[in-house]
Scaffold this motif. Sequence first.
Motif, PDB file in Angstrom:
ATOM      1  N   SER A 205       0.812  -1.213   0.000  1.00 39.37           N
ATOM      2  CA  SER A 205       0.000   0.000   0.000  1.00 39.37           C
ATOM      3  C   SER A 205       0.846   1.263   0.000  1.00 39.37           C
ATOM      4  N   VAL A 206       0.360   2.280  -0.724  1.00 33.48           N
ATOM      5  CA  VAL A 206       1.001   3.603  -0.719  1.00 33.48           C
ATOM      6  C   VAL A 206      -0.055   4.665  -0.425  1.00 33.48           C
ATOM      7  N   PRO A 207       0.312   5.701   0.333  1.00 33.54           N
ATOM      8  CA  PRO A 207      -0.616   6.823   0.529  1.00 33.54           C
ATOM      9  C   PRO A 207      -0.618   7.708  -0.713  1.00 33.54           C
ATOM     10  N   LEU A 208      -1.743   8.321  -0.987  1.00 34.27           N
ATOM     11  CA  LEU A 208      -1.880   9.223  -2.135  1.00 34.27           C
ATOM     12  C   LEU A 208      -2.038  10.639  -1.588  1.00 34.27           C
ATOM     13  N   VAL A 209      -0.989  11.420  -1.714  1.00 38.95           N
ATOM     14  CA  VAL A 209      -0.948  12.759  -1.142  1.00 38.95           C
ATOM     15  C   VAL A 209      -0.649  13.760  -2.239  1.00 38.95           C
ATOM     16  N   SER A 210      -1.424  14.842  -2.307  1.00 40.84           N
ATOM     17  CA  SER A 210      -1.235  15.835  -3.356  1.00 40.84           C
ATOM     18  C   SER A 210      -0.055  16.737  -3.048  1.00 40.84           C
ATOM     19  N   LEU A 211       0.295  17.556  -4.036  1.00 38.93           N
ATOM     20  CA  LEU A 211       1.418  18.474  -3.887  1.00 38.93           C
ATOM     21  C   LEU A 211       1.209  19.430  -2.719  1.00 38.93           C
ATOM     22  N   GLY A 212      -0.056  19.764  -2.449  1.00 39.72           N
ATOM     23  CA  GLY A 212      -0.353  20.674  -1.349  1.00 39.72           C
ATOM     24  C   GLY A 212      -0.382  20.007   0.007  1.00 39.72           C
ATOM     25  N   GLY A 213      -0.092  18.685   0.062  1.00 42.06           N
ATOM     26  CA  GLY A 213      -0.054  17.974   1.332  1.00 42.06           C
ATOM     27  C   GLY A 213      -1.382  17.378   1.752  1.00 42.06           C
ATOM     28  N   GLN A 214      -2.394  17.403   0.875  1.00 34.37           N
ATOM     29  CA  GLN A 214      -3.711  16.858   1.201  1.00 34.37           C
ATOM     30  C   GLN A 214      -3.740  15.357   0.954  1.00 34.37           C
ATOM     31  N   LEU A 215      -4.152  14.588   1.967  1.00 28.93           N
ATOM     32  CA  LEU A 215      -4.309  13.146   1.807  1.00 28.93           C
ATOM     33  C   LEU A 215      -5.552  12.858   0.982  1.00 28.93           C
ATOM     34  N   HIS A 216      -5.380  12.089  -0.093  1.00 28.26           N
ATOM     35  CA  HIS A 216      -6.495  11.746  -0.969  1.00 28.26           C
ATOM     36  C   HIS A 216      -6.902  10.287  -0.864  1.00 28.26           C
ATOM     37  N   GLY A 217      -6.181   9.492  -0.111  1.00 26.68           N
ATOM     38  CA  GLY A 217      -6.531   8.089   0.037  1.00 26.68           C
ATOM     39  C   GLY A 217      -5.306   7.202  -0.016  1.00 26.68           C
ATOM     40  N   ALA A 218      -5.526   5.942  -0.364  1.00 26.58           N
ATOM     41  CA  ALA A 218      -4.434   4.970  -0.484  1.00 26.58           C
ATOM     42  C   ALA A 218      -4.733   4.047  -1.653  1.00 26.58           C
ATOM     43  N   LEU A 219      -3.681   3.576  -2.296  1.00 25.35           N
ATOM     44  CA  LEU A 219      -3.810   2.569  -3.346  1.00 25.35           C
ATOM     45  C   LEU A 219      -3.149   1.301  -2.826  1.00 25.35           C
ATOM     46  N   THR A 220      -3.905   0.206  -2.831  1.00 24.08           N
ATOM     47  CA  THR A 220      -3.452  -1.022  -2.175  1.00 24.08           C
ATOM     48  C   THR A 220      -3.618  -2.220  -3.091  1.00 24.08           C
ATOM     49  N   VAL A 221      -2.622  -3.099  -3.061  1.00 22.25           N
ATOM     50  CA  VAL A 221      -2.645  -4.351  -3.826  1.00 22.25           C
ATOM     51  C   VAL A 221      -2.659  -5.518  -2.838  1.00 22.25           C
ATOM     52  N   PRO A 222      -3.699  -6.359  -2.853  1.00 23.29           N
ATOM     53  CA  PRO A 222      -3.674  -7.589  -2.051  1.00 23.29           C
ATOM     54  C   PRO A 222      -2.900  -8.658  -2.825  1.00 23.29           C
ATOM     55  N   TYR A 223      -1.693  -8.966  -2.373  1.00 15.92           N
ATOM     56  CA  TYR A 223      -0.788  -9.847  -3.113  1.00 15.92           C
ATOM     57  C   TYR A 223      -0.723 -11.217  -2.438  1.00 15.92           C
ATOM     58  N   ALA A 224      -0.989 -12.269  -3.206  1.00 15.54           N
ATOM     59  CA  ALA A 224      -0.912 -13.628  -2.662  1.00 15.54           C
ATOM     60  C   ALA A 224       0.419 -14.258  -3.025  1.00 15.54           C
TER      61      ALA A 224
END
Length: 254
Positions: A205-224
């Motif tokens: 998982s990585v956090p998704l943060v804009s240039l202005g420092g605003q958290l927009h969510g996370a992108l996550t991969v469930p890996y087996a």
Amino acid sequence: MTKSTQSSYSAPALTRGLKILEIVSKAPEPLSTQDIAAELGRNRNEVFRMIAVLEAEGFLEKAGAGYGYVTTSKLLEMGLNAPIIKDIFEAISPMADRFSARTGAPCQLVLPSGDEMVVMKRWEPPLRMSISVPIGSRRPLEDSASGIVMLCAMNSFHYSEAEARIRERNPEFCSDDLEEYRGSLAKNGVLRFNSRFMGGVVDLSVPLVSLGGQLHGALTVPYANNATCEADVEEIEAELLKIRNTIATSILRA
């Protein structure tokens, strides 16, 4: 209610109406007027009037079988129209499409919601079996990779709000528990986290943060394992970092 959410203003009817929406949205099955009144601790006739208004405004509807009420998609539609959510949807969708097609791995966009994370969108690799997490799934922030990276990426104000909500539900939660994860993110940019909900799965998982420092969510991969996708963990992490970095420079909203 936490101190941070308390207000000097009061609108009891509005508060009860919002509470009805919360109760119905979290129920595993349709709720009758009597069910809702019992949950709310109010008179059935009083609740009936509020339900009638919420139904007329399009927030509630009768279940398909005719018994009880369920929430409509209106609240979701309103939320998706929020500029900050439209920003991330528009930015992430083409990148996630390419990521899933290139690596053969599924991924999911996760947003914070109070003291929980909620899966808002997912991408599946074409013509390949994969681990699928239902849209709308919720988990405590501190129990999932997506939630942890978002906690680590929040500014101090939003973190204090989330922490207060978590501690109400989970008094044993301690901010120090996040230090290991903050260190891992600072070093690698991607969090590897053994799923607490599915054995043998490692969430990347990585956090998704804009240039202005605003958290927009996370992108996550469930890996087996690499039998279920074309890329190995290191390749997937490299792709996730590219997406994270692109989001950091392409979304300018503060």
